[in-house]
Design a protein around this motif. Structure first.
Motif, PDB file in Angstrom:
ATOM      1  N   ARG A 139      -9.931  25.920   9.545  1.00 44.18           N
ATOM      2  CA  ARG A 139      -9.143  25.000   9.554  1.00 44.18           C
ATOM      3  C   ARG A 139     -10.573  24.020   8.787  1.00 44.18           C
ATOM      4  NH1 ARG A 139      -2.901  24.326  10.766  1.00 44.18           N
ATOM      5  NH2 ARG A 139      -3.752  22.025   9.859  1.00 44.18           N
ATOM      6  N   LEU A 140     -11.290  24.294  10.319  1.00 42.93           N
ATOM      7  CA  LEU A 140     -12.538  23.277  11.212  1.00 42.93           C
ATOM      8  C   LEU A 140     -12.818  23.394   8.997  1.00 42.93           C
ATOM      9  CD1 LEU A 140     -13.833  21.615  12.053  1.00 42.93           C
ATOM     10  CD2 LEU A 140     -14.997  23.732  13.324  1.00 42.93           C
ATOM     11  N   ARG A 142     -12.996  24.332   6.673  1.00 40.51           N
ATOM     12  CA  ARG A 142     -11.745  23.811   5.222  1.00 40.51           C
ATOM     13  C   ARG A 142     -12.008  22.372   5.308  1.00 40.51           C
ATOM     14  NH1 ARG A 142      -7.884  26.484   5.029  1.00 40.51           N
ATOM     15  NH2 ARG A 142      -6.535  25.171   6.504  1.00 40.51           N
ATOM     16  N   TRP A 143     -11.333  21.501   6.674  1.00 46.44           N
ATOM     17  CA  TRP A 143     -11.931  19.842   6.074  1.00 46.44           C
ATOM     18  C   TRP A 143     -13.280  19.433   6.500  1.00 46.44           C
ATOM     19  CZ3 TRP A 143     -14.318  17.393  10.473  1.00 46.44           C
ATOM     20  CH2 TRP A 143     -13.748  15.498  10.199  1.00 46.44           C
ATOM     21  N   ILE A 144     -14.892  20.668   6.713  1.00 48.25           N
ATOM     22  CA  ILE A 144     -15.779  19.772   7.030  1.00 48.25           C
ATOM     23  C   ILE A 144     -15.522  20.410   5.124  1.00 48.25           C
ATOM     24  CG2 ILE A 144     -18.916  20.252   7.308  1.00 48.25           C
ATOM     25  CD1 ILE A 144     -17.139  21.382   9.953  1.00 48.25           C
ATOM     26  N   SER A 145     -15.618  20.950   4.503  1.00 47.81           N
ATOM     27  CA  SER A 145     -15.725  20.668   2.901  1.00 47.81           C
ATOM     28  C   SER A 145     -15.758  19.745   2.393  1.00 47.81           C
ATOM     29  CB  SER A 145     -15.949  22.236   2.612  1.00 47.81           C
ATOM     30  OG  SER A 145     -16.571  23.636   3.126  1.00 47.81           O
ATOM     31  N   MET A 146     -13.940  19.910   2.317  1.00 51.97           N
ATOM     32  CA  MET A 146     -13.492  18.776   2.142  1.00 51.97           C
ATOM     33  C   MET A 146     -14.105  16.944   2.032  1.00 51.97           C
ATOM     34  SD  MET A 146     -10.213  19.573   0.181  1.00 51.97           S
ATOM     35  CE  MET A 146      -9.802  18.339   0.759  1.00 51.97           C
ATOM     36  N   ARG A 147     -14.436  16.766   3.685  1.00 50.99           N
ATOM     37  CA  ARG A 147     -15.212  16.277   3.553  1.00 50.99           C
ATOM     38  C   ARG A 147     -16.650  15.606   3.114  1.00 50.99           C
ATOM     39  NH1 ARG A 147     -12.887  11.618   7.302  1.00 50.99           N
ATOM     40  NH2 ARG A 147     -15.295  11.182   7.507  1.00 50.99           N
ATOM     41  N   ASP A 150     -15.712  15.863  -0.958  1.00 53.40           N
ATOM     42  CA  ASP A 150     -14.753  14.624  -1.520  1.00 53.40           C
ATOM     43  C   ASP A 150     -14.132  14.994  -2.947  1.00 53.40           C
ATOM     44  OD1 ASP A 150     -13.696  12.070  -1.449  1.00 53.40           O
ATOM     45  OD2 ASP A 150     -14.888  10.649  -1.447  1.00 53.40           O
ATOM     46  N   ARG A 164      -0.222  20.927  -1.023  1.00 54.35           N
ATOM     47  CA  ARG A 164      -1.360  19.915  -0.942  1.00 54.35           C
ATOM     48  C   ARG A 164      -1.266  18.670  -1.692  1.00 54.35           C
ATOM     49  NH1 ARG A 164       1.669  22.387  -5.501  1.00 54.35           N
ATOM     50  NH2 ARG A 164      -0.290  21.287  -6.796  1.00 54.35           N
TER      51      ARG A 164
END
Length: 197
Positions: A139-140, A142-147, A150, A164
């Motif tokens: 999850r971390l 994925r969150w970093i990649s999403m941020r 963008d 989603r």
């Protein structure tokens, strides 16, 4: 190229993978090297376009370039380009953005590498960018990649579809059963073979 011609005839979008040669040529090729598809251990990113041009696919054809695909489609069908980035996100993204600068047609660029989306956001914001997720990321991560990326959309394995907040493209839909399963959960389906609509 025969598969691309068939997609154009159907009016279907085309998804393909890109590799960048050592001298900056964009090739349509999935694998890191030519072992599986061409019987050669030549690593695409460490070779010049001239070296790779000597390789042949199983049908005897050379590995096509992105320029050839763009010329072939001429904007008639949507393109979804996956960058197979090898720690060269800025160089790779810049080459793709330059190639697409004169292209008049619907296109999206996606990658597992968040650096691709990050570069596109800051240097080619008009290019629709996506992030490919396997579903195996923490999850971390994925969150970093999403941020960092963008993204405008996500491409998620059909096995990992769920809730989603961004448009989701599901891959790879290979059968009618896959299509029935994925259609209500995804905004667009990346299909092949019997997965076609």
């Amino acid at each position: 190229m025969a598969a691309f011609d068939a997609a154009i005839a159907l009016g279907a979008g085309i998804e393909c993978d890109l590799r960048l040669t050592a001298d900056g040529v964009l090739l349509i090729f999935h694998d890191r090297d030519g072992a599986r598809l061409c019987g050669s251990a030549l690593v695409v990113s460490q070779s010049t376009a001239a070296e790779v041009a000597r390789l042949r696919l199983a049908d005897g054809q050379p590995i096509p370039t992105l320029a050839e695909l763009l010329d072939r489609t001429q904007g008639r069908v949507p393109l979804l380009l996956e960058l197979k980035e090898e720690r060269n996100a800025a160089r790779f993204s810049a080459a793709v953005a330059a190639q697409l600068a004169g292209y008049d047609g619907p296109v999206g660029v996606m990658s597992f590498a968040a650096g691709v989306g990050h570069w596109l956001k800051h240097h080619a914001p008009a290019v629709r960018r996506g992030l490919v997720l396997s579903g195996r990321e923490s999850r971390l991560a994925r969150w970093i990649s999403m941020r960092r990326a963008d993204p405008h959309f996500l491409a998620i394995s059909i096995a990992r579809l769920g809730v989603r907040t961004l448009p989701v493209y599901a891959w790879t839909v290979r059968t009618p059963a896959d299509r029935v399963r994925a259609a209500p959960l995804a905004d667009a389906l990346i299909w092949e073979a019997d997965g076609r609509p």
